[in-house]
Design a protein around this motif. Structure first.
Motif, PDB file in Angstrom:
ATOM      1  N   VAL A  81       4.706   9.632   4.623  1.00  0.00           N
ATOM      2  CA  VAL A  81       3.574   9.942   5.500  1.00  0.00           C
ATOM      3  C   VAL A  81       2.712   8.695   5.711  1.00  0.00           C
ATOM      4  O   VAL A  81       2.306   8.389   6.840  1.00  0.00           O
ATOM      5  CB  VAL A  81       2.736  11.107   4.929  1.00  0.00           C
ATOM      6  N   LEU A  82       2.435   7.961   4.644  1.00  0.00           N
ATOM      7  CA  LEU A  82       1.658   6.733   4.771  1.00  0.00           C
ATOM      8  C   LEU A  82       2.374   5.712   5.657  1.00  0.00           C
ATOM      9  O   LEU A  82       1.736   5.015   6.450  1.00  0.00           O
ATOM     10  CB  LEU A  82       1.389   6.124   3.399  1.00  0.00           C
ATOM     11  N   ALA A  83       3.694   5.628   5.539  1.00  0.00           N
ATOM     12  CA  ALA A  83       4.439   4.687   6.364  1.00  0.00           C
ATOM     13  C   ALA A  83       4.365   5.073   7.838  1.00  0.00           C
ATOM     14  O   ALA A  83       4.176   4.207   8.702  1.00  0.00           O
ATOM     15  CB  ALA A  83       5.905   4.649   5.911  1.00  0.00           C
ATOM     16  N   VAL A  84       4.483   6.362   8.134  1.00  0.00           N
ATOM     17  CA  VAL A  84       4.412   6.822   9.532  1.00  0.00           C
ATOM     18  C   VAL A  84       3.024   6.580  10.099  1.00  0.00           C
ATOM     19  O   VAL A  84       2.862   6.066  11.209  1.00  0.00           O
ATOM     20  CB  VAL A  84       4.801   8.304   9.622  1.00  0.00           C
ATOM     21  N   VAL A  85       1.988   6.923   9.321  1.00  0.00           N
ATOM     22  CA  VAL A  85       0.604   6.712   9.774  1.00  0.00           C
ATOM     23  C   VAL A  85       0.322   5.232   9.956  1.00  0.00           C
ATOM     24  O   VAL A  85      -0.291   4.812  10.947  1.00  0.00           O
ATOM     25  CB  VAL A  85      -0.396   7.362   8.786  1.00  0.00           C
ATOM     26  N   GLY A  86       0.767   4.411   9.018  1.00  0.00           N
ATOM     27  CA  GLY A  86       0.562   2.962   9.126  1.00  0.00           C
ATOM     28  C   GLY A  86       1.283   2.375  10.322  1.00  0.00           C
ATOM     29  O   GLY A  86       0.744   1.525  11.032  1.00  0.00           O
ATOM     30  N   GLY A 125       0.812  -1.211   0.000  1.00  0.00           N
ATOM     31  CA  GLY A 125       0.000   0.000   0.000  1.00  0.00           C
ATOM     32  C   GLY A 125       0.847   1.263   0.000  1.00  0.00           C
ATOM     33  O   GLY A 125       0.550   2.226  -0.700  1.00  0.00           O
ATOM     34  N   ILE A 126       1.920   1.252   0.780  1.00  0.00           N
ATOM     35  CA  ILE A 126       2.814   2.411   0.835  1.00  0.00           C
ATOM     36  C   ILE A 126       3.410   2.681  -0.543  1.00  0.00           C
ATOM     37  O   ILE A 126       3.563   3.833  -0.947  1.00  0.00           O
ATOM     38  CB  ILE A 126       3.938   2.172   1.868  1.00  0.00           C
TER      39      ILE A 126
END
Length: 149
Positions: free
Chosen positions: A136-141, A22-23
């Motif tokens: 950002v997606l990796a941090v949120v995930g 997804g990332i």
């Protein structure tokens, strides 16, 4: 082995693979951009902005859920973007999928040089690299995984 298959480790591994996939894919699904100018086409991607000259373009097609552009340049790998489609909805309302419209517009510009833009696009108009969105997606995930039991 049965414990590994039925236990939490299998779900954790599957979740991690889906999360990493997804990332890498979500930024391209939601924030891709193609800019046409007098020199050719500019594409944004995870690693940065890429360029393909009009004379090097060799393929523009929309097949199913995928828009694909190819080049004669060895350094330029094929570029593609995916989007969900609802063919029955498109037929029912007489809609044209945005990827089909994009492929048609690029094909016209490619085949008819007189219709191409006459000026070079500014760097700010060519889009931005997508890696910050992936970070950002990796941090949120990662933060979301921290809240799961």
């Amino acid at each position: 082995m049965l414990m590994l298959w039925g236990g939490g480790l299998w779900h954790s591994l599957l979740g991690t693979v889906l999360w990493i996939g997804g990332i890498l894919r979500l930024p391209r699904w939601f924030a891709w951009r193609i800019t046409a100018d007098s020199e050719g086409l500019w594409f944004n991607g995870l690693r940065g902005i890429r360029h393909i000259a009009w004379d090097d373009l060799r393929k523009v097609e929309c097949a199913g859920t995928e828009l694909t552009l190819g080049s004669r340049q060895a350094a330029f790998s094929q570029w593609s973007a995916h989007a969900p489609r609802r063919p029955w909805l498109e037929r029912r309302f007489g809609l044209l999928h945005p990827y089909e419209r994009t492929a048609a517009e690029i094909t016209v510009l490619w085949r008819e040089p007189a219709l191409r833009p006459t000026v070079r696009s500014a760097e700010s108009d060519r889009g931005r690299p997508l890696w910050p969105l992936a970070v950002v997606l990796a941090v949120v995930g990662t933060a979301a995984l921290g809240f799961l039991p």
